[in-house]
Design a protein around this motif. Structure first.
Motif, PDB file in Angstrom:
ATOM      1  N   LYS A   1       0.465  -1.489   0.060  1.00 58.83           N
ATOM      2  CA  LYS A   1       0.118   0.080   0.170  1.00 58.83           C
ATOM      3  C   LYS A   1       0.899   1.285   0.610  1.00 58.83           C
ATOM      4  CE  LYS A   1      -4.238  -1.704   2.625  1.00 58.83           C
ATOM      5  NZ  LYS A   1      -4.861  -1.470   3.087  1.00 58.83           N
ATOM      6  N   PRO A   2       0.840   1.827  -1.007  1.00 59.63           N
ATOM      7  CA  PRO A   2       1.582   3.540  -1.348  1.00 59.63           C
ATOM      8  C   PRO A   2       1.633   3.955   0.181  1.00 59.63           C
ATOM      9  CG  PRO A   2       0.019   3.769  -2.024  1.00 59.63           C
ATOM     10  CD  PRO A   2      -0.350   2.223  -2.149  1.00 59.63           C
ATOM     11  N   THR A   3       1.342   4.545   0.738  1.00 57.21           N
ATOM     12  CA  THR A   3       1.034   5.591   2.288  1.00 57.21           C
ATOM     13  C   THR A   3       0.812   6.835   1.752  1.00 57.21           C
ATOM     14  OG1 THR A   3       3.780   6.053   2.064  1.00 57.21           O
ATOM     15  CG2 THR A   3       2.979   4.361   4.029  1.00 57.21           C
ATOM     16  N   ILE A   4      -0.117   6.596   2.144  1.00 60.63           N
ATOM     17  CA  ILE A   4      -0.772   8.412   1.802  1.00 60.63           C
ATOM     18  C   ILE A   4      -0.622   8.758   3.226  1.00 60.63           C
ATOM     19  CG2 ILE A   4      -2.612   9.703   1.170  1.00 60.63           C
ATOM     20  CD1 ILE A   4      -3.324   7.401  -0.738  1.00 60.63           C
ATOM     21  N   ALA A   5       0.155  10.151   3.183  1.00 64.33           N
ATOM     22  CA  ALA A   5       0.899  10.053   5.043  1.00 64.33           C
ATOM     23  C   ALA A   5      -0.296  11.821   5.277  1.00 64.33           C
ATOM     24  CB  ALA A   5       1.689  11.036   4.439  1.00 64.33           C
ATOM     25  N   HIS A   6      -1.386  10.616   5.787  1.00 61.79           N
ATOM     26  CA  HIS A   6      -2.674  11.089   6.576  1.00 61.79           C
ATOM     27  C   HIS A   6      -2.479  12.209   7.599  1.00 61.79           C
ATOM     28  CE1 HIS A   6      -5.937   9.357   5.062  1.00 61.79           C
ATOM     29  NE2 HIS A   6      -4.799   7.785   4.543  1.00 61.79           N
ATOM     30  N   ASP A   7      -1.480  11.507   8.634  1.00 60.16           N
ATOM     31  CA  ASP A   7      -1.034  12.801   9.219  1.00 60.16           C
ATOM     32  C   ASP A   7       0.061  13.574   9.184  1.00 60.16           C
ATOM     33  OD1 ASP A   7       0.700   9.196  10.942  1.00 60.16           O
ATOM     34  OD2 ASP A   7      -1.630  10.405  10.630  1.00 60.16           O
ATOM     35  N   ASP A   8       0.972  13.705   7.798  1.00 59.99           N
ATOM     36  CA  ASP A   8       1.221  15.001   7.958  1.00 59.99           C
ATOM     37  C   ASP A   8       0.442  16.017   7.106  1.00 59.99           C
ATOM     38  OD1 ASP A   8       3.707  13.815   8.808  1.00 59.99           O
ATOM     39  OD2 ASP A   8       4.285  13.139   6.759  1.00 59.99           O
ATOM     40  N   ALA A   9      -0.785  15.814   6.022  1.00 59.35           N
ATOM     41  CA  ALA A   9      -1.025  16.128   5.848  1.00 59.35           C
ATOM     42  C   ALA A   9      -2.418  16.605   6.325  1.00 59.35           C
ATOM     43  CB  ALA A   9      -1.545  15.588   4.328  1.00 59.35           C
TER      44      ALA A   9
ATOM     45  N   CYS B   1      -4.434  10.573  -3.641  1.00 57.47           N
ATOM     46  CA  CYS B   1      -4.804  11.137  -2.102  1.00 57.47           C
ATOM     47  C   CYS B   1      -5.812  10.385  -1.402  1.00 57.47           C
ATOM     48  CB  CYS B   1      -5.298  12.423  -1.842  1.00 57.47           C
ATOM     49  SG  CYS B   1      -6.373  13.747  -2.563  1.00 57.47           S
ATOM     50  N   ALA B   2      -6.232  10.988  -0.283  1.00 60.37           N
ATOM     51  CA  ALA B   2      -7.435   9.803   0.449  1.00 60.37           C
ATOM     52  C   ALA B   2      -8.990  10.599   0.034  1.00 60.37           C
ATOM     53  CB  ALA B   2      -7.544   9.647   1.805  1.00 60.37           C
ATOM     54  N   SER B   3      -9.668  10.070   0.151  1.00 62.56           N
ATOM     55  CA  SER B   3     -11.226   9.610  -0.466  1.00 62.56           C
ATOM     56  C   SER B   3     -11.934  10.506   0.744  1.00 62.56           C
ATOM     57  CB  SER B   3     -12.243   9.220  -1.203  1.00 62.56           C
ATOM     58  OG  SER B   3     -10.902   9.196  -2.673  1.00 62.56           O
ATOM     59  N   PRO B   4     -12.384  11.698   2.114  1.00 66.14           N
ATOM     60  CA  PRO B   4     -12.124  12.765   1.506  1.00 66.14           C
ATOM     61  C   PRO B   4     -10.254  12.998   1.313  1.00 66.14           C
ATOM     62  CG  PRO B   4     -13.372  12.422   3.022  1.00 66.14           C
ATOM     63  CD  PRO B   4     -12.719  11.433   2.925  1.00 66.14           C
ATOM     64  N   PRO B   5      -9.977  13.979   1.181  1.00 65.36           N
ATOM     65  CA  PRO B   5      -8.284  14.392   0.658  1.00 65.36           C
ATOM     66  C   PRO B   5      -8.292  14.764   2.164  1.00 65.36           C
ATOM     67  CG  PRO B   5      -9.847  15.070  -1.000  1.00 65.36           C
ATOM     68  CD  PRO B   5     -10.231  14.949  -0.074  1.00 65.36           C
ATOM     69  N   PRO B   6      -6.946  14.500   2.914  1.00 64.22           N
ATOM     70  CA  PRO B   6      -6.789  15.471   4.038  1.00 64.22           C
ATOM     71  C   PRO B   6      -6.690  17.035   3.492  1.00 64.22           C
ATOM     72  CG  PRO B   6      -5.360  13.421   2.521  1.00 64.22           C
ATOM     73  CD  PRO B   6      -5.795  14.316   2.070  1.00 64.22           C
ATOM     74  N   HIS B   7      -6.701  17.577   5.164  1.00 69.26           N
ATOM     75  CA  HIS B   7      -6.572  19.232   5.245  1.00 69.26           C
ATOM     76  C   HIS B   7      -5.748  19.931   3.817  1.00 69.26           C
ATOM     77  CE1 HIS B   7      -8.014  22.811   6.301  1.00 69.26           C
ATOM     78  NE2 HIS B   7      -6.567  22.862   7.070  1.00 69.26           N
ATOM     79  N   HIS B   8      -4.429  19.484   4.076  1.00 70.38           N
ATOM     80  CA  HIS B   8      -3.334  19.874   3.335  1.00 70.38           C
ATOM     81  C   HIS B   8      -3.078  19.350   1.942  1.00 70.38           C
ATOM     82  CE1 HIS B   8      -2.459  22.674   6.031  1.00 70.38           C
ATOM     83  NE2 HIS B   8      -2.416  22.088   7.097  1.00 70.38           N
ATOM     84  N   ASN B   9      -3.791  18.445   1.328  1.00 69.70           N
ATOM     85  CA  ASN B   9      -3.718  17.436   0.553  1.00 69.70           C
ATOM     86  C   ASN B   9      -2.902  16.732   0.358  1.00 69.70           C
ATOM     87  OD1 ASN B   9      -5.625  19.569  -0.254  1.00 69.70           O
ATOM     88  ND2 ASN B   9      -4.786  20.499  -2.225  1.00 69.70           N
ATOM     89  N   PHE B  10      -1.674  17.072   0.372  1.00 71.39           N
ATOM     90  CA  PHE B  10      -0.616  15.964  -0.451  1.00 71.39           C
ATOM     91  C   PHE B  10       0.859  16.721   0.930  1.00 71.39           C
ATOM     92  CE2 PHE B  10      -1.972  14.200  -3.568  1.00 71.39           C
ATOM     93  CZ  PHE B  10      -2.754  15.427  -4.542  1.00 71.39           C
TER      94      PHE B  10
ATOM     95  N   ALA C   1       3.508  31.325   3.181  1.00 71.86           N
ATOM     96  CA  ALA C   1       1.977  30.757   2.952  1.00 71.86           C
ATOM     97  C   ALA C   1       2.252  29.113   2.827  1.00 71.86           C
ATOM     98  CB  ALA C   1       0.893  30.915   1.845  1.00 71.86           C
ATOM     99  N   HIS C   2       1.647  28.165   3.805  1.00 67.93           N
ATOM    100  CA  HIS C   2       1.746  27.253   3.422  1.00 67.93           C
ATOM    101  C   HIS C   2       1.752  26.414   2.763  1.00 67.93           C
ATOM    102  CE1 HIS C   2      -2.979  26.218   3.086  1.00 67.93           C
ATOM    103  NE2 HIS C   2      -2.179  25.504   2.916  1.00 67.93           N
ATOM    104  N   HIS C   3       1.221  27.168   1.317  1.00 67.62           N
ATOM    105  CA  HIS C   3       1.158  26.441  -0.365  1.00 67.62           C
ATOM    106  C   HIS C   3       1.934  26.823  -0.861  1.00 67.62           C
ATOM    107  CE1 HIS C   3      -1.190  29.956  -0.238  1.00 67.62           C
ATOM    108  NE2 HIS C   3      -1.256  29.908  -1.822  1.00 67.62           N
ATOM    109  N   PHE C   4       2.988  27.716  -0.494  1.00 73.86           N
ATOM    110  CA  PHE C   4       4.106  27.835  -1.631  1.00 73.86           C
ATOM    111  C   PHE C   4       5.509  27.472  -1.441  1.00 73.86           C
ATOM    112  CE2 PHE C   4       2.512  30.870  -4.450  1.00 73.86           C
ATOM    113  CZ  PHE C   4       1.390  31.425  -4.019  1.00 73.86           C
ATOM    114  N   ASP C   5       6.124  27.247  -1.738  1.00 75.86           N
ATOM    115  CA  ASP C   5       7.047  26.189  -1.787  1.00 75.86           C
ATOM    116  C   ASP C   5       7.541  27.069  -1.146  1.00 75.86           C
ATOM    117  OD1 ASP C   5       7.174  23.325  -4.699  1.00 75.86           O
ATOM    118  OD2 ASP C   5       6.951  23.489  -2.001  1.00 75.86           O
TER     119      ASP C   5
END
Lengths: 359, 555, 302
Positions: free
Chosen positions: B7-15, B514-523, C13-17
């Motif tokens: 399973k590829p890691t979709i890093a929920h925790d970090d995102a 990414c997961a469904s629904p996506p995490p807050h920061h997407n990736f 901002a968090h979305h910029f690198d």
């Protein structure tokens, strides 16, 4: 000179660039596929008796045939392309539907030959359509130098037609087979004069004069509409176009223009009433409309919007026609246009006679 | 069947937690900076507008059951069709795909964390909301009766609430401009390093082309409406012939925006269809480059053809000719796309699920709509057909049979991603069938009416057209039912639907990574390279019902 | 980049690198916004072009009511404020906070000056009744009183009330337009301006200039202007629409300059972060540029 070089230098360019030849070929093709009897000739062909088809109204002008030919050409072209596309779609959906044992196959993701073909072929076809449409349009919109001139006046919510001898009517009467040159003017907002049977339409704009022309080929009565939204009674802003047999028209015009002296006053008044489009807002059958109903008005006491009561006598009627804002009946909007300067004394007199006659 | 990779890691925790759960309470939504939440808020508002506009349409069609008065007066009828147009065009269709699906999916497709200007995105939503409320409020101040086109001099002299309604449209224009501006910069700047222009999914090309139109055309609508308001309130006289003005000039100004506006409506729809046809045929899109260029071409050429709405207005024959010729050139890129989609389906593995059924319905209905445009682009036939029901039918086929179908298709396609739920396939398919059939019942008779001479915006009509009108009304009610089923099916899934896997359809674009629904920061980190239409690395996983990427060795 | 906040500037901002990516995106966004402004004013310029080509005599006549001197001063003021704005951006680049604040303040001052002069111009038009559309109601003036030229472009006399009873010595015969007759004979007392109402119809008829008007103009002898053409209010409508919209943008510019000024004073900007200053600068330059087109088109017609 050898035949091949003659072909190359003379015949071929002449033929390929002869748009009239292409046009008549396309017209014939349209004729073959549709059930249309078309003629040849430089001007749009006049047709034998032809009832309205499923798609189009009756053809009653010289322009109608050409417009319909183009319409059917585009129609059949669209038919072929549409069912071609849908056919291929249905075929693929069936043939390649997801089912056990069936996998997608990798195919070319791009093919210059194919993409160029299906860009160029439609391009050529639309160029033909464009050119045909443009030619037809120029013939329809450039008026001939000779013809009978009639002034069309549009206002909310009626058309009135002024004939060369000054006679004004609510219907457009024309002789068969003659060029009719229309000058169109609006007194208020933008309207549009549309006669489907003639394939004729022109916007009627205030502050300027537009020109339109037609040549009616069939005796009969046709419908004219207002085709630019203009408010409450836009859909009631209709008129009739009556095409008289050629020999009878002048006599008709003479008699119609004279109606005030030839008809009894109340009848003459009824005619003025209908010509001037009064029925668009005033019923004579006790129905409320944009304006009050006029049957039984004479002799009645009207309640005005400012609370005053007034007896509807001849003077009241006259004032209501010439200065409609002076006394507005309660419960109605002050939208009646004035006819000051637009009705002669005679016309006002017979109108009053007519209104007196309404029980 | 090959062994499934780890399973590829979709890093929920970090995102972050799933975006629906990151922050609760109304304020966390109304003041959110998350593009996904903004997309959802738009979805609720814009869909509500669609149903409101649809109910008004049913009222219009009910009145048209009989010639003469059926149940409302002429003035009310005129207000109803005006409101229908204003709501559908400005509140629903212009925002629809960009504001809902664009907002939600675009950053995900780029592997980005958000759009370039999240605060501007929120402002865009607030403008939409405010403009919408103002437009609805104007209904109670003497609802407008000019038609959604507000032609002068009628609109400058009628005593209905033209000023308030046009002010509302002006405010809505800001919403559109901000959305477009945001998307352009996002696509330019927030692509991952490996994603060149021609590695982008075609949906992004279409959103980009749309955004260019949004920022260049909408200001012209802004100035047009301002001039209209000035005319009404100050009596400026710019459109009044008695004061040296020209009423037809208004039409030029108005259509200079409103024609490109229809490409704002259709380009994103075509982008969706490109994605769906490819994914649901499991085949790389055919002719990627030409489709991308044709989107830009449509956007550019779309600015040059506005006069084709004015062929009978009295403009010169030369102008008519130029506009007609250019109009035909714009038709070619659209035709190219249709052929490319068919070629994509060739030798594919076609699933007839709900999104695909709507996509196929799009091809069917947009095909008719586009082809009927040929009749209207040709001068000679347009003279007869202009301002008749033929035109009404044409634009409903392309706007509703086109854009709305694609919008619904996109909703069904991305619903699992947005909500984490699967909906009832059966009801989805039923809705597609009902909609396609009843759409034709509603609008095909209108072509015939139109070519027979029935003008549009008519409260009253001649007896001979009654049959066509009645067919159309019956169709309209069934169409309403179809859309109702769509809404119920989707909403019901929120309560009873199965949990959605990350990639239910096996799509290769980045939003499925990414997961469904996506995490807050997407990736958690920018995803690695993948070709948007290469499905070879995706395998079905019976366990969660979705698809997984497998490493290249196993492909 | 993870959600870890360490090691990057607080403005990122968090979305910029990177700050650079953010800065470039920001600038691109501002340029796109400026493009929309150009399209917005473009519509008005288009209307100007159409009406000037249709009614050149109106423009040639009516623009004489505009004071070239005041307009010229305004042009210089705006160009100077663009200069101070550019210097402010430079100061931000170099991290010179004091200079940044000073130049921003000077820019703001220039904007105020511009609006002040505009106020003078507008109020003069108001006194003369030279307003857009149906409000166009030129004051009947005696040739002998306040209609003298004001070569210095100063404030017009406050008293423009029409209690003067002297008839104009050289009443100019005017073409008052079809159907409208002069409001009064030349020897009758002047009416109150408010009593003069243009005739109205379904479409408001064009009010023509009243007979006997000795026209107010700057720097010109009243007689040189020739007869007032019909539809003069068309020019003033366009004038007020264009300069009015521009003025609104100047106001908005003042608001954002003030905002950036406050932030500068608080020390928010550094050589590696001054994007808002730069973007406000870009906006201000466009406002200036639009005026540079407006001024000759409206004031310097020949």
């Amino acid at each position: 000179m050898s035949l091949p070089s003659t072909i190359i230098s003379d015949w071929l360019p002449g033929t390929l660039l002869d748009t009239d030849l292409w046009m008549s070929m396309c017209r014939q093709a349209a004729g073959l596929v549709g059930t249309i009897d078309i003629g040849q000739g430089g001007l749009w062909p006049t047709l034998a008796q032809f009832d309205g088809s499923f798609w189009m109204p009756v053809r009653a002008s010289t322009a109608a045939g050409g417009v319909d030919d183009l319409f059917y050409f585009i129609f059949w072209l669209s038919f072929v392309f549409f069912f071609g596309i849908v056919g291929v779609m249905v075929l693929f959906v069936f043939r390649y539907r997801e089912r056990p044992g069936h996998q997608a196959e990798e195919t070319a993701t791009h093919s210059t030959a194919l993409e160029v073909t299906w860009s160029v072929v439609p391009l050529v076809l639309v160029i033909i359509i464009f050119w045909w449409g443009f030619q037809g349009f120029m013939e329809m919109s450039v008026p001939p130098s000779e013809g009978r001139e009639i002034l069309v006046t549009a206002e909310k919510w009626k058309f009135t037609f002024t004939y060369p001898n000054g006679y004004v009517d609510g219907d457009l009467h024309v002789p068969q087979g003659e060029n009719i040159l229309l000058t169109l003017n609006s007194l208020d907002v933008i309207h549009s004069f549309y006669v489907p049977a003639f394939r004729l339409k022109r916007d009627v704009v205030p502050g300027r004069y537009h020109k339109a022309w037609f040549n009616a080929t069939e005796v009969g009565e046709y419908q004219a509409y207002c085709a630019e939204y203009c408010g409450t009674a836009h859909s009631d802003m209709l008129a009739r176009v009556i095409v008289h047999p050629a020999g009878e028209y002048d006599a008709w015009l003479r008699e119609a223009s004279d109606f005030i002296s030839t008809l009894p006053p109340a009848e003459a008044g009824a005619k003025v009433f209908s010509i001037r489009g009064c029925p668009a807002c005033h019923s004579v059958k006790s129905e409320s409309n944009v304006g009050p109903a006029l049957d039984g008005l004479f002799g009645r006491t009207e309640h005005l919007e400012d609370g005053v009561d007034i007896l509807a006598d001849e003077n009241y009627l006259r004032e209501s026609i010439l200065e409609p804002m002076a006394k507005v009946v309660g419960g109605y909007e002050p939208v009646m246009p004035t006819f000051q300067g637009r009705l002669s004394e005679d016309e006002v007199t017979v109108l009053i006679a007519y209104l007196k006659s309404l029980e | 069947m090959t062994e499934l990779a780890q399973k590829p890691t979709i890093a929920h925790d970090d995102a972050g937690p799933n975006y629906l759960k990151a922050g609760s309470g109304a304020l966390s939504w109304l003041f959110t900076l998350d593009h996904k939440r903004i997309g959802i808020m738009y979805m609720i508002g814009v869909s509500a507008s669609f149903f409101l506009g649809g109910i008004i349409a049913l009222l219009v069609r009910t009145e048209l059951l009989t010639p003469g008065k059926t149940f409302v007066e002429a003035d009310t009828y005129n207000q109803l069709f005006t409101l229908h147009g204003v709501i559908m065009v400005f509140l629903f269709i212009i925002p629809s795909i960009p504001a809902i699906l664009g907002n939600f999916v675009l950053p995900l497709m780029l592997g980005a964390k958000d759009v370039a200007f999240p605060r501007m995105n929120l402002a865009s939503f607030w403008f939409w909301l405010f403009g919408g409320v103002l437009a609805l409020a104007s209904m109670h101040m003497g609802a407008v009766d000019t038609g959604w086109t507000f032609y002068t001099p009628y609109s400058t002299t009628t005593n209905t609430s033209v000023t308030v309604t046009t002010l509302a449209a002006f405010i809505l224009g800001f919403s559109s401009i901000f959305t477009g501006l945001n998307f352009i910069v996002t696509i330019h700047k927030l692509r991952p390093k490996w994603m060149g222009w021609f590695d982008m999914p075609l949906f992004l090309w279409s959103i980009y082309a749309t955004a260019v139109i949004q920022i260049l055309a909408t200001p012209v609508l802004g100035i047009t409406l301002m001039l209209l308001i000035a005319e009404r309130t100050l009596g400026v006289g710019i459109f009044d012939p008695a004061m040296g003005g020209d009423p037809v000039l208004y039409q030029h100004f108005f259509w200079f925006y409103s024609h490109p506006a229809v490409y704002i409506m259709i380009l994103p729809a075509m982008g969706i269809i490109s994605e769906l046809i490819s994914v649901h045929s499991r085949k790389t899109i055919f002719g990627y480059t030409l489709i991308a260029y044709s989107s830009i071409a449509i956007a550019m050429f779309g600015f040059l053809v506005w006069g084709h709405h004015m062929f009978t207005s009295g403009q010169s024959g030369l102008m008519n000719m130029i506009f007609s010729a250019l109009t035909f050139t714009v038709s070619i890129p659209s035709a190219i796309k249709v052929f490319n989609w068919l070629a994509t389906m060739y030798k594919g593995e076609i699933r007839l699920n709900t999104p695909m059924l709507f996509a196929l319905g799009f091809i069917f209905l947009f095909g008719i709509g586009g082809l009927t445009g040929l009749f209207l682009g040709a001068l000679a036939t347009d003279i007869h057909l202009h301002d008749t029901y033929f035109v009404v039918s044409h634009f409903h086929y392309v706007m509703e049979g086109g854009t709305v179908m694609a919008f619904v298709a996109g909703m069904f396609h991305w619903w699992p991603k947005m909500t984490g739920r699967m909906y009832s396939e059966t009801w989805g398919r039923i809705s597609a069938l009902i909609i396609v059939v009843s759409f034709n019942l509603t609008f095909f008779p209108q072509f015939v009416m139109g070519s027979q001479g029935m003008p549009r915006r008519y409260y009253n009509y001649l007896e001979q057209f009654t049959g066509y009108h009645q067919m159309s009304t019956v169709g309209a009610y069934l169409l309403g039912l179809g859309f109702l089923i769509v809404a119920v099916t989707l909403v019901a899934s929120l309560f009873t639907g199965k949990r959605a896997p990350a990639n239910p359809w096996g799509g290769a674009t980045l939003e499925w990574a990414c997961a469904s629904p996506p995490p807050h920061h997407n990736f958690a980190k920018t995803p690695d390279y993948r070709a948007p239409y290469d499905f070879s690395a995706l395998r079905h996983d019976a366990e969660d019902g979705g698809y997984r990427s497998v490493p290249s060795e196993e492909v | 980049m993870s959600g870890n906040d360490q090691g990057h500037p607080p403005e990122l901002a968090h979305h910029f690198d990177s700050m650079e990516e953010q800065h470039e995106s920001s600038k691109q966004g501002m340029w796109l916004f400026l493009a929309t402004e150009i399209l917005l004013f473009g519509g008005l310029f288009c209307a100007y072009a159409v009406y000037r080509s249709l009614h050149p005599e109106v423009f040639i006549y009516a623009h004489q009511y505009l004071d070239k001197v005041l307009g010229g001063i305004n042009t210089v003021v705006l160009i100077t404020s663009s200069l101070t704005m550019a210097l402010a951006v430079r100061a931000a680049q170099l991290g010179k906070r004091k200079h940044l604040v000073i130049f921003l303040a000077l820019t703001l001052l220039g904007a105020c000056g511009f609006l002040g002069i505009k106020y003078v111009e507008y109020s003069h038009k108001w006194h003369l009744g030279l307003l857009p559309g149906i409000h166009y109601d030129p004051v009947e003036d005696s040739h002998a009183t306040e209609s003298r030229a004001h070569p210095d472009g100063g404030e017009p006399p406050q008293d423009s009330s029409p209690t003067v009873t002297e008839a104009p010595e050289h009443a100019i015969e005017l073409d008052v337009g079809a159907g409208l007759t002069p409001a009064r004979a030349a020897d009758q007392p002047l009416p109150e301006p408010e009593q003069y109402t243009a005739p109205t119809s379904e479409l408001t008829a064009a009010p023509a200039g009243p007979a006997g008007l000795a026209v107010e103009a700057y720097g010109n002898d009243a007689h040189d202007l020739g007869p007032e053409p019909r539809l003069v209010q068309l020019f003033f409508s366009i004038y007020f629409l264009m300069t009015g919209l521009h003025g609104i943008h100047v106001l908005a510019g003042m608001a954002v300059i003030s905002w950036v000024l406050v932030r500068s004073a608080k020390g928010h900007f550094r050589p590696d972060y001054y994007t808002p200053v730069e973007n406000v600068g870009l906006y201000w330059h466009i406002v200036d540029l639009i005026w540079i087109f407006l001024f000759p088109l409206l004031y310097l017609i020949h």
